[in-house]
Write an enzyme that holds these catalytic residues in place. Structure first.
Site, PDB file in Angstrom:
ATOM      1  N   ASP A   1      -7.095  -1.249  -4.330  1.00 21.02           N
ATOM      2  CA  ASP A   1      -8.428  -0.864  -3.416  1.00 21.02           C
ATOM      3  C   ASP A   1      -9.240   0.287  -3.887  1.00 21.02           C
ATOM      4  OD1 ASP A   1      -7.011  -2.521  -1.526  1.00 21.02           O
ATOM      5  OD2 ASP A   1      -6.117  -0.998  -0.681  1.00 21.02           O
TER       6      ASP A   1
ATOM      7  N   ASP B   1       0.862  -1.103  -0.056  1.00 16.36           N
ATOM      8  CA  ASP B   1      -0.128   0.051   0.086  1.00 16.36           C
ATOM      9  C   ASP B   1       0.804   1.274   0.006  1.00 16.36           C
ATOM     10  OD1 ASP B   1      -2.448  -1.064  -0.018  1.00 16.36           O
ATOM     11  OD2 ASP B   1      -2.328  -1.596   2.379  1.00 16.36           O
TER      12      ASP B   1
END
Length: 171
Positions: A138, A120
């Site tokens: 995401d 991330d």
């Protein structure tokens, strides 16, 4: 002549998949773990490893969650491919939603299977409050989910309009 199915939207899955994995590769190559580069006063690029799911859900468990999330991504993606195959290509919003979710789910799944975690890097914050760090996959999943909600409202509105037209025709 058979109509085109929703499978024609899988190109969108491929785009989300490739962009996600490419950006993760760049982050891993260019950043040290936890390194952060300020881009805007409310936004950093920060390399973190997520061993769980959204918002690091189940990240603190012993490792079984990796296999659980891999199987979950495969099951959901398989189900959505089936839905695409059954859908008509004219169902653009729903097909786009399914395709984005598939691309995001499979990209995070590949990352998790290869690395044991998901990379991330988008870090939004205000003062000391940070939103959980996330990635392109995401974003694709969230946009897909939002499109499904939009499609549900659109479908419900059409049903109400059809009932009103039907009632007018009965008078």
């Amino acid at each position: 002549m058979s109509k085109k199915s929703g499978l024609s939207f899988l190109w969108l899955s491929a785009v989300a998949f490739v962009i996600d994995l490419l950006t993760k590769y760049i982050v891993v190559q260019k950043f040290d773990l936890y390194e952060s580069v300020n881009v805007l006063p409310v936004f950093n690029l920060t390399y973190v490893r997520n061993y769980g799911a959204a918002f690091s859900f189940l990240a603190d468990h012993s490792g079984w969650q990796q296999y659980f999330f891999i199987l979950l991504a495969l099951a959901i993606s398989g189900m959505l491919v089936y839905f695409l195959a059954k859908n008509n290509a004219e169902q653009k919003i729903q097909n786009s939603a399914y395709a984005l979710i598939i691309g995001g789910a499979l990209a995070n799944m590949v990352d998790r299977a290869y690395n044991g975690f998901v990379v991330d890097f988008f870090d939004f914050y205000w003062d000391i409050y940070h939103y959980p760090v996330f990635n392109i996959a995401d974003i694709a999943i969230c946009i897909g989910a939002g499109l499904l909600v939009l499609d549900a409202f659109k479908s419900e509105k059409k049903k109400v309009q059809d009932k009103q037209v039907e009632k007018c025709g009965q008078k």
